[in-house]
Design an enzyme around this catalytic site. Structure first.
Site, PDB file in Angstrom:
ATOM      1  N   SER A 148      -2.650   4.400   0.876  1.00 30.48           N
ATOM      2  CA  SER A 148      -1.454   3.973   0.152  1.00 30.48           C
ATOM      3  C   SER A 148      -1.041   2.628   0.717  1.00 30.48           C
ATOM      4  CB  SER A 148      -0.343   5.006   0.357  1.00 30.48           C
ATOM      5  OG  SER A 148       0.924   4.497   0.001  1.00 30.48           O
ATOM      6  N   TYR A 161       4.761  11.032   5.728  1.00 29.21           N
ATOM      7  CA  TYR A 161       3.796  10.404   4.828  1.00 29.21           C
ATOM      8  C   TYR A 161       3.247   9.114   5.432  1.00 29.21           C
ATOM      9  CZ  TYR A 161       1.886   8.913   0.290  1.00 29.21           C
ATOM     10  OH  TYR A 161       1.053   8.529  -0.737  1.00 29.21           O
TER      11      TYR A 161
END
Length: 266
Positions: A148, A161
């Site tokens: 990401s 995350y």
């Protein structure tokens, strides 16, 4: 003066994964689903791993007319031993499964932090560990980790995350260094916000965390740092994965293919 001679059109290599076995985690929806369909279209036999049995069955139906085949594999990635076993005999491994919770650190549930790290970092390690003996044995393999922009940049309220994605970047680079002598590449694909259920579910949490109405989250939070003001489509991420699996990308390893609309250009 003679006219310039027309140059031949550039050759776009076709991805042919006929005879290859791929494994994609988080396969029932979003990026994972798009990757399964893209790899199956290239002829691969794809092990579609997810805990959503109904979603996997729908995926099998959607892939019926493709060149490759889709094999549903219902699995909860917190079962790490089962994850490692599932990766045996894999030629292409796509670590995609993920989950998200948006909370300040002081309010972040420790059990959820543990689960996020298990699914998004420890499970990829076990899957890579399970896949490498076969890849090394044949002198070829492709590991693609769906990271990401948060593998490169942090955002507030996403401690688990961000920590998992930063760890995945390091795991991917280590696998690249170890795999290079064996014909195995390992790379990350780093999208910004993709049009997936995972992102859509963030809107309420982000609104609460930032103290703004939900309808303002997309433009004022999610897309604030992106020069390109739209969400990425899952198929765009799948095409990046396909590129890294092709013969033309054999020299691309240990890196991150960033699809962030200019986010990290700031």
């Amino acid at each position: 003066m003679t006219a310039a001679r027309a140059l031949p059109a550039p050759h776009a290599p076709t991805l042919d994964l006929g005879g290859r076995t791929a494994l994609v985690t988080g396969a029932a929806g979003g990026i994972g689903r798009a990757c399964v369909l893209r790899l199956a279209a290239a002829g691969a036999k794809v092990r579609a791993v997810d805990r959503d049995a109904a979603g996997l069955e729908e995926l099998v139906d959607a892939a019926r007319d493709l060149a490759g085949a889709v094999e549903p594999h219902v699995l909860d990635l917190t079962d790490l031993d089962a994850a490692e076993l599932a990766a045996a005999g894999t030629d292409v491994l796509v670590n995609n499964a993920g989950l998200q919770l948006v909370r300040p650190i002081e309010e972040f549930p420790p059990d959820v932090f543990h689960t996020v790290l298990t699914v998004m970092l420890e499970a990829p390690f076990r899957l890579v560990r399970g896949a490498l003996p076969h890849m090394y044995g044949q002198g070829w393999g492709r590991i693609v980790n769906i990271s990401s922009v948060h593998g490169l940049r942090a955002s507030a309220f996403k401690s688990a995350y961000v920590a998992a994605k930063h760890g995945l970047e390091g795991l991917s680079k280590t696998a690249a260094l170890e795999g290079a002598p064996h014909g195995v590449t390992s790379n990350c694909v780093n999208p910004a916000y993709v049009r997936t259920p995972l992102v859509e579910k963030q809107l309420v949490d982000q609104a609460r965390a930032h103290g703004i109405p939900e309808e303002r989250v997309l433009t004022e939070v999610l897309l604030q740092d992106s020069a390109v003001k739209r969400l990425i489509e899952p198929a765009e991420v799948a095409d990046a994965v396909a590129y890294l699996c092709g013969p033309h990308a054999s020299f691309v390893t240990g890196t991150s293919l960033v699809l962030d609309g200019g986010w990290t250009a700031h």
